[in-house]
Scaffold this motif. Structure first.
Motif, short mmCIF file in Angstrom:
data_model
loop_
_atom_site.label_atom_id
_atom_site.label_comp_id
_atom_site.label_asym_id
_atom_site.label_seq_id
_atom_site.Cartn_x
_atom_site.Cartn_y
_atom_site.Cartn_z
N ARG A 1 0.82 -1.21 0.00
CA ARG A 1 0.00 0.00 0.00
C ARG A 1 0.85 1.25 0.00
O ARG A 1 1.91 1.27 0.61
CB ARG A 1 -0.87 0.02 1.26
CG ARG A 1 -2.00 -0.95 1.17
CD ARG A 1 -2.84 -0.82 2.38
NE ARG A 1 -3.92 -1.80 2.29
CZ ARG A 1 -4.81 -2.04 3.22
NH1 ARG A 1 -4.73 -1.38 4.36
NH2 ARG A 1 -5.74 -2.92 3.05
N PRO A 2 0.35 2.29 -0.63
CA PRO A 2 1.10 3.54 -0.59
C PRO A 2 1.12 4.14 0.81
O PRO A 2 0.25 3.84 1.64
CB PRO A 2 0.34 4.45 -1.56
CG PRO A 2 -1.00 3.83 -1.74
CD PRO A 2 -0.88 2.37 -1.43
N ILE A 3 2.12 4.96 1.04
CA ILE A 3 2.33 5.52 2.39
C ILE A 3 2.20 7.04 2.34
O ILE A 3 2.80 7.71 1.51
CB ILE A 3 3.72 5.13 2.93
CG1 ILE A 3 3.81 3.61 3.06
CG2 ILE A 3 3.97 5.81 4.28
CD1 ILE A 3 5.20 3.11 3.42
N LEU A 4 1.41 7.54 3.28
CA LEU A 4 1.20 8.97 3.46
C LEU A 4 1.83 9.39 4.79
O LEU A 4 1.56 8.77 5.82
CB LEU A 4 -0.30 9.26 3.51
CG LEU A 4 -0.73 10.69 3.81
CD1 LEU A 4 -0.33 11.62 2.68
CD2 LEU A 4 -2.25 10.74 4.05
N ALA A 5 2.68 10.40 4.78
CA ALA A 5 3.26 10.91 6.03
C ALA A 5 2.75 12.32 6.29
O ALA A 5 2.58 13.10 5.35
CB ALA A 5 4.78 10.91 5.97
N ILE A 6 2.51 12.61 7.54
CA ILE A 6 2.07 13.96 7.93
C ILE A 6 3.19 14.62 8.72
O ILE A 6 3.63 14.10 9.74
CB ILE A 6 0.78 13.90 8.78
CG1 ILE A 6 -0.33 13.14 8.03
CG2 ILE A 6 0.31 15.31 9.13
CD1 ILE A 6 -1.61 12.97 8.82
N VAL A 7 3.67 15.75 8.21
CA VAL A 7 4.80 16.45 8.80
C VAL A 7 4.38 17.89 9.10
O VAL A 7 3.62 18.49 8.36
CB VAL A 7 6.00 16.47 7.81
CG1 VAL A 7 7.15 17.31 8.33
CG2 VAL A 7 6.46 15.06 7.52
N GLY A 8 4.89 18.43 10.19
CA GLY A 8 4.62 19.83 10.49
C GLY A 8 5.06 20.14 11.91
O GLY A 8 5.20 19.23 12.73
N ARG A 9 5.26 21.41 12.17
CA ARG A 9 5.76 21.79 13.50
C ARG A 9 4.68 21.53 14.56
O ARG A 9 3.52 21.29 14.22
CB ARG A 9 6.24 23.24 13.48
CG ARG A 9 5.18 24.24 13.23
CD ARG A 9 5.76 25.64 13.02
NE ARG A 9 4.73 26.54 12.58
CZ ARG A 9 3.80 27.09 13.38
NH1 ARG A 9 3.81 26.81 14.67
NH2 ARG A 9 2.88 27.87 12.90
N PRO A 10 5.08 21.56 15.83
CA PRO A 10 4.13 21.23 16.89
C PRO A 10 2.90 22.12 16.85
O PRO A 10 2.99 23.31 16.51
CB PRO A 10 4.92 21.49 18.19
CG PRO A 10 6.34 21.42 17.80
CD PRO A 10 6.43 21.85 16.37
N ASN A 11 1.77 21.50 17.16
CA ASN A 11 0.54 22.24 17.40
C ASN A 11 -0.18 22.75 16.14
O ASN A 11 -1.14 23.51 16.26
CB ASN A 11 0.83 23.43 18.33
CG ASN A 11 -0.22 23.54 19.42
OD1 ASN A 11 -0.74 22.51 19.85
ND2 ASN A 11 -0.53 24.74 19.83
N VAL A 12 0.27 22.32 14.97
CA VAL A 12 -0.45 22.76 13.77
C VAL A 12 -1.73 21.95 13.54
O VAL A 12 -2.59 22.37 12.75
CB VAL A 12 0.43 22.71 12.49
CG1 VAL A 12 1.56 23.73 12.57
CG2 VAL A 12 0.96 21.32 12.23
N GLY A 13 -1.81 20.78 14.20
CA GLY A 13 -3.03 19.98 14.05
C GLY A 13 -2.83 18.64 13.37
O GLY A 13 -3.78 18.03 12.88
N LYS A 14 -1.58 18.12 13.37
CA LYS A 14 -1.29 16.85 12.70
C LYS A 14 -2.09 15.69 13.30
O LYS A 14 -2.67 14.90 12.56
CB LYS A 14 0.21 16.52 12.81
CG LYS A 14 1.12 17.51 12.10
CD LYS A 14 2.57 17.13 12.23
CE LYS A 14 3.08 17.08 13.67
NZ LYS A 14 3.00 18.37 14.38
N SER A 15 -2.08 15.58 14.62
CA SER A 15 -2.78 14.46 15.25
C SER A 15 -4.28 14.54 15.00
O SER A 15 -4.93 13.51 14.80
CB SER A 15 -2.54 14.44 16.76
OG SER A 15 -1.17 14.38 17.01
N THR A 16 -4.80 15.74 15.00
CA THR A 16 -6.23 15.92 14.75
C THR A 16 -6.59 15.42 13.36
O THR A 16 -7.57 14.69 13.17
CB THR A 16 -6.62 17.41 14.90
OG1 THR A 16 -6.19 17.87 16.18
CG2 THR A 16 -8.12 17.61 14.78
#
Ligand code: GDP
Length: 170
Positions: A1-16
């Motif tokens: 399966r293809p892989i999607l990564a979510i990157v960004g500085r703290p608190n931008v809303g990645k986990s959400t």
């Protein structure tokens, strides 16, 4: 399966965003010890396209220097492993120097990077949105991870950028 990564500085809303895409059907598959918080893997699905997702996750926001070095590590992980990288910025706060540094790394890789401006909670684009054009990435896709706006458009874009030779169905 293809892989999607979510990157960004703290608190931008990645986990959400991660939790919203992962939805109910998803279990957390695996944790790996890392320099930051463990990375979290989950399965995502959109319109019968299946993919794996990495939340490059938590950074201890102690100081700008530490954030920057941890962001570099995150970007390296994403560049090495992901087919598509979601680079998330904060549409409320606007562009920061950490965003610029990470964008430089991502631009130099030949990975597909989708720029996502989160916390756009109304249909009016924030004044900050123009700042993100200077990153030299794609036009930012505006979303509200907590309200759910723009997620469908974002996932359409993600799916269309996965390589064709990877089976995104069953
Ligand atoms: P992370 O550190 O990048 O994983 O960010 P989190 O997902 O933990 O979110 C950080 C904070 O931003 C939390 O208080 C969230 O509730 C808030 N947040 C996330 N998405 C949105 C959004 O779309 N709009 C607004 N207004 N707040 C959001």
């Amino acid at each position: 399966r293809p892989i999607l990564a979510i990157v960004g500085r703290p608190n931008v809303g990645k986990s959400t965003l991660f939790n919203r895409i992962a939805g109910k059907r998803i279990s957390i598959v695996e944790d790996e010890p890392g320099v930051t918080r463990d990375r979290i893997y989950a399965e995502g699905e959109w319109l019968n396209n299946y993919f794996n997702m990495i939340d490059t996750g938590g950074i201890e926001p102690n100081s700008e220097d530490i954030i920057l070095s941890q962001m570099r590590t995150q970007a390296e992980i994403a560049i090495e492993t992901a087919d598509v990288i979601l680079f998330m910025v904060d549409g409320k706060e606007g562009l920061t120097s950490t965003d610029r540094e990470v964008a430089n790394m991502l631009r130099k890789s030949n990975r597909k990077v989708i720029l996502v401006a989160n916390k756009v909670d109304s249909h009016t684009p924030p004044n900050t949105i123009y700042e993100f054009y200077e990153l030299g990435l794609s036009e930012p896709i505006m979303i509200s991870a907590s309200h759910g706006y723009g997620i469908g458009d974002l996932l359409d874009e993600v799916i269309s950028n996965f390589p064709d030779d990877k089976d995104t169905g069953y």
